[in-house]
Design an enzyme around this catalytic site. Structure first.
Site, short mmCIF file in Angstrom:
data_model
loop_
_atom_site.label_atom_id
_atom_site.label_comp_id
_atom_site.label_asym_id
_atom_site.label_seq_id
_atom_site.Cartn_x
_atom_site.Cartn_y
_atom_site.Cartn_z
N HIS A 6 -50.66 -11.81 24.45
CA HIS A 6 -51.31 -13.05 24.90
C HIS A 6 -50.52 -14.23 24.36
O HIS A 6 -50.09 -14.23 23.21
CB HIS A 6 -52.78 -13.12 24.46
N HIS A 28 -50.79 -18.11 23.42
CA HIS A 28 -51.74 -19.19 23.13
C HIS A 28 -51.14 -20.51 23.63
O HIS A 28 -49.99 -20.83 23.29
CB HIS A 28 -51.96 -19.34 21.62
N VAL A 75 -55.58 -8.93 18.59
CA VAL A 75 -55.90 -8.16 19.80
C VAL A 75 -54.59 -7.55 20.32
O VAL A 75 -53.65 -8.29 20.65
CB VAL A 75 -56.53 -9.07 20.89
N ASN A 105 -48.53 -14.51 18.59
CA ASN A 105 -48.64 -13.81 17.31
C ASN A 105 -48.26 -12.35 17.53
O ASN A 105 -48.78 -11.70 18.45
CB ASN A 105 -50.08 -13.92 16.79
N ASP A 129 -59.92 -19.71 24.95
CA ASP A 129 -60.16 -18.95 23.72
C ASP A 129 -61.60 -19.17 23.27
O ASP A 129 -62.12 -20.29 23.32
CB ASP A 129 -59.19 -19.40 22.63
P1 AMP Z 1 -54.44 -13.30 18.11
O1 AMP Z 1 -55.05 -13.59 16.76
O2 AMP Z 1 -53.12 -13.98 18.37
O3 AMP Z 1 -54.40 -11.83 18.41
O4 AMP Z 1 -55.40 -13.99 19.17
C1 AMP Z 1 -56.57 -13.41 19.63
C2 AMP Z 1 -57.41 -14.53 20.15
O5 AMP Z 1 -58.42 -14.01 20.97
C3 AMP Z 1 -58.12 -15.34 19.05
O6 AMP Z 1 -57.69 -16.70 19.11
C4 AMP Z 1 -59.59 -15.18 19.39
O7 AMP Z 1 -60.35 -16.34 19.13
C5 AMP Z 1 -59.53 -14.83 20.88
N1 AMP Z 1 -60.69 -14.10 21.37
C6 AMP Z 1 -61.31 -13.05 20.79
N2 AMP Z 1 -62.31 -12.61 21.59
C7 AMP Z 1 -62.31 -13.41 22.69
C8 AMP Z 1 -63.10 -13.46 23.88
N3 AMP Z 1 -64.11 -12.60 24.10
N4 AMP Z 1 -62.81 -14.40 24.79
C9 AMP Z 1 -61.81 -15.30 24.58
N5 AMP Z 1 -61.02 -15.28 23.49
C10 AMP Z 1 -61.27 -14.36 22.56
#
Ligand code: AMP
Length: 111
Positions: free
Chosen positions: A97, A99, A93, A84, A28
């Site tokens: 995914h 975590h 996003v 999430n 992340d």
């Molecule tokens: P969520 O909030 O569960 O949708 O998680 C999205 C995650 O993507 C967050 O923890 C961000 O820090 C992570 N994230 C966003 N952009 C990137 C990136 N370019 N590379 C790696 N992680 C990312």
């Protein structure tokens, strides 16, 4: 194309820790623990709530990989797996995914 699809397509760089035919795992960009890895399916499934019965095997594989990667990262003292889902769940996003968080004592309940 979502951010994670661009990472899967190698259009955006990421610190990739594991890959197989179905999934990609990378660190992340804003880690919330010493180990914070995202495990994503290569198939563009929006969120766990959008999964169908046909995705059951893939969902199980994501959890299995989270445990495998936890072993690779030597998280023998424990870790947390988080998904999430939707805006109240904190999803930012729209590409499923998982975590994987570890390397410190994690608090409960989550915020
Ligand atoms: P969520 O909030 O569960 O949708 O998680 C999205 C995650 O993507 C967050 O923890 C961000 O820090 C992570 N994230 C966003 N952009 C990137 C990136 N370019 N590379 C790696 N992680 C990312």
């Amino acid at each position: 194309m979502t951010l994670f699809e661009k990472i899967i397509a190698r259009q955006i760089p990421a610190d990739i820790v594991f890959e197989d035919d179905q999934c990609l795992a990378f660190r992340d960009i804003a880690p919330q623990a010493p180990v914070h890895i995202l495990i994503v399916p290569k198939k563009p499934l929006e969120r766990v709530g959008a999964a169908s019965q046909a995705d059951s095997t893939l969902l199980g594989h994501l959890l299995f990989l989270a445990a495998e990667i936890a072993r690779l990262e030597k998280l023998a003292d424990g870790y947390r797996i988080v998904i999430n889902n939707g805006s109240n769940g904190g999803e930012t996003v729209p590409h499923l995914h998982v975590h994987l968080l570890g390397g410190r004592q994690l608090a409960w309940p989550p915020g």
